[in-house]
Design an enzyme around this catalytic site. Structure first.
Site, PDB file in Angstrom:
ATOM      1  N   LYS A  11      38.134  54.957  36.610  1.00  0.00           N
ATOM      2  CA  LYS A  11      37.125  55.198  37.652  1.00  0.00           C
ATOM      3  C   LYS A  11      37.702  55.901  38.886  1.00  0.00           C
ATOM      4  O   LYS A  11      38.925  55.966  39.052  1.00  0.00           O
ATOM      5  CB  LYS A  11      36.490  53.859  38.034  1.00  0.00           C
ATOM      6  N   TYR A  51      24.696  54.229  32.844  1.00  0.00           N
ATOM      7  CA  TYR A  51      24.535  52.854  33.320  1.00  0.00           C
ATOM      8  C   TYR A  51      23.064  52.415  33.324  1.00  0.00           C
ATOM      9  O   TYR A  51      22.717  51.479  34.043  1.00  0.00           O
ATOM     10  CB  TYR A  51      25.136  52.715  34.717  1.00  0.00           C
ATOM     11  N   PHE A  59      22.908  46.266  42.428  1.00  0.00           N
ATOM     12  CA  PHE A  59      24.065  47.112  42.734  1.00  0.00           C
ATOM     13  C   PHE A  59      23.997  48.478  42.054  1.00  0.00           C
ATOM     14  O   PHE A  59      24.937  49.265  42.146  1.00  0.00           O
ATOM     15  CB  PHE A  59      25.369  46.394  42.345  1.00  0.00           C
ATOM     16  N   ARG A  87      39.345  45.133  26.336  1.00  0.00           N
ATOM     17  CA  ARG A  87      38.785  44.207  27.334  1.00  0.00           C
ATOM     18  C   ARG A  87      39.850  43.232  27.844  1.00  0.00           C
ATOM     19  O   ARG A  87      39.861  42.856  29.002  1.00  0.00           O
ATOM     20  CB  ARG A  87      37.581  43.465  26.744  1.00  0.00           C
ATOM     21  N   THR A  93      35.817  41.552  34.996  1.00  0.00           N
ATOM     22  CA  THR A  93      35.130  42.554  35.841  1.00  0.00           C
ATOM     23  C   THR A  93      35.491  42.372  37.313  1.00  0.00           C
ATOM     24  O   THR A  93      35.770  43.334  38.022  1.00  0.00           O
ATOM     25  CB  THR A  93      33.596  42.419  35.673  1.00  0.00           C
ATOM     26  N   ARG A 104      42.840  45.280  35.983  1.00  0.00           N
ATOM     27  CA  ARG A 104      42.031  44.963  37.162  1.00  0.00           C
ATOM     28  C   ARG A 104      42.774  44.041  38.134  1.00  0.00           C
ATOM     29  O   ARG A 104      42.621  44.164  39.342  1.00  0.00           O
ATOM     30  CB  ARG A 104      40.688  44.393  36.729  1.00  0.00           C
ATOM     31  N   ASN A 114      36.488  48.753  40.461  1.00  0.00           N
ATOM     32  CA  ASN A 114      37.342  47.932  39.596  1.00  0.00           C
ATOM     33  C   ASN A 114      38.134  48.760  38.573  1.00  0.00           C
ATOM     34  O   ASN A 114      38.483  48.274  37.503  1.00  0.00           O
ATOM     35  CB  ASN A 114      36.523  46.813  38.928  1.00  0.00           C
ATOM     36  N   HIS A 117      36.305  51.036  33.184  1.00  0.00           N
ATOM     37  CA  HIS A 117      35.178  50.535  32.391  1.00  0.00           C
ATOM     38  C   HIS A 117      35.621  50.514  30.936  1.00  0.00           C
ATOM     39  O   HIS A 117      36.354  51.406  30.501  1.00  0.00           O
ATOM     40  CB  HIS A 117      33.959  51.471  32.515  1.00  0.00           C
ATOM     41  N   GLU A 128      28.483  54.889  23.638  1.00  0.00           N
ATOM     42  CA  GLU A 128      29.157  55.415  24.832  1.00  0.00           C
ATOM     43  C   GLU A 128      30.063  56.599  24.473  1.00  0.00           C
ATOM     44  O   GLU A 128      30.159  57.565  25.228  1.00  0.00           O
ATOM     45  CB  GLU A 128      29.935  54.300  25.525  1.00  0.00           C
TER      46      GLU A 128
HETATM   47  P1  CMP Z   1      31.594  48.296  34.346  1.00  0.00           P
HETATM   48  O1  CMP Z   1      32.386  47.677  33.247  1.00  0.00           O
HETATM   49  O2  CMP Z   1      31.785  49.733  34.606  1.00  0.00           O
HETATM   50  O3  CMP Z   1      30.050  48.021  34.076  1.00  0.00           O
HETATM   51  C1  CMP Z   1      29.095  47.882  35.103  1.00  0.00           C
HETATM   52  C2  CMP Z   1      29.716  47.899  36.458  1.00  0.00           C
HETATM   53  O4  CMP Z   1      28.918  47.424  37.493  1.00  0.00           O
HETATM   54  C3  CMP Z   1      30.918  46.963  36.462  1.00  0.00           C
HETATM   55  O5  CMP Z   1      31.960  47.505  35.707  1.00  0.00           O
HETATM   56  C4  CMP Z   1      31.187  46.823  37.938  1.00  0.00           C
HETATM   57  O6  CMP Z   1      32.053  47.823  38.442  1.00  0.00           O
HETATM   58  C5  CMP Z   1      29.795  47.035  38.518  1.00  0.00           C
HETATM   59  N1  CMP Z   1      29.340  45.784  39.096  1.00  0.00           N
HETATM   60  C6  CMP Z   1      29.103  44.624  38.467  1.00  0.00           C
HETATM   61  N2  CMP Z   1      28.701  43.689  39.339  1.00  0.00           N
HETATM   62  C7  CMP Z   1      28.697  44.288  40.551  1.00  0.00           C
HETATM   63  C8  CMP Z   1      28.371  43.832  41.848  1.00  0.00           C
HETATM   64  N3  CMP Z   1      27.977  42.569  42.049  1.00  0.00           N
HETATM   65  N4  CMP Z   1      28.473  44.711  42.841  1.00  0.00           N
HETATM   66  C9  CMP Z   1      28.857  46.007  42.620  1.00  0.00           C
HETATM   67  N5  CMP Z   1      29.169  46.487  41.398  1.00  0.00           N
HETATM   68  C10 CMP Z   1      29.096  45.621  40.386  1.00  0.00           C
END
Ligand code: CMP
Length: 140
Positions: A11, A51, A59, A87, A93, A104, A114, A117, A128
C-alpha cells in the site's frame, strides 16, 4: 495442501517509506514466490471497484482516498497454502493486534495505513488477481 495463488497489494504508506523490498523479502522468506508484479497508481474507479464489498462501511471513503494517494505494488504470490501463509506473514489488520515478526507489526502505521492487503480466501484471490492481471502477465 496444493500450490495456490493469492493476491497482494503493497500500500501507499509502505511505498512512500521505501519498504517494498523489505516486504517482498518477508513473502519470499515464508516460501511465497512472486509470479506477477507491477507498480501502479490506482484510479479512484479501480479502488472503489476493488473495495466494493466495503462500500457501506464508515471508513470506505477514507480507504479509497488512501489507496489512490500514492503508488502501490500489486502482486500475485504462489506457494503451498499461499492464501493462509500470506495472511500469517501480514499479521492482523490492526497492527496493534499483529504478532511479532509480521509485516503489519513491523511496518504498519494504523488500521487504515496498514502497509499490505492480502486475499482472505482462494475464491477472493481468483477474483482479485483477475481484477489487476491478465493471464499472460503471470509467469509461474
Ligand atoms: P485490507 O486488507 O486492504 O481490506 C480492507 C481495508 O480496510 C483493511 O485492509 C484496512 O486497511 C481498512 N480498514 C479496516 N478497518 C478500518 C477502519 N476501522 N478504519 C480505516 N480503515 C479500515
Amino acid at each position: 495442501m496444493a500450490i495456490q495463488r493469492t493476491f497482494s497489494i503493497i500500500k501507499p504508506d509502505a511505498t512512500a517509506r521505501n519498504l517494498t523490498g523489505k516486504i517482498i523479502a518477508k513473502f519470499e522468506d515464508a516460501g511465497l514466490r512472486v509470479v506477477a508484479s507491477k507498480r501502479i497508481r490506482m484510479t479512484r474507479e479501480q479502488a472503489e471497484g476493488f473495495y466494493a464489498v466495503h462500500k457501506e462501511r464508515p471508513f470506505f471513503g477514507e480507504l479509497v482516498d488512501f489507496m489512490i494517494s500514492g503508488p502501490v505494488v500489486v502482486q500475485v504470490l504462489e506457494g503451498e497454502d499461499a492464501v493462509a501463509k500470506n495472511r500469517e506473514v501480514m499479521g492482523a489488520t490492526n497492527p496493534a493486534e499483529a504478532a511479532p515478526g509480521t509485516i503489519r507489526k513491523e511496518f504498519a502505521l494504523s488500521i487504515g495505513e496498514n502497509s499490505v492487503h492480502g486475499s482472505d480466501a482462494p475464491e477472493t484471490a481468483a477474483e482479485e488477481i483477475k481484477f489487476f492481471f491478465s493471464d499472460d502477465e503471470i509467469v509461474g
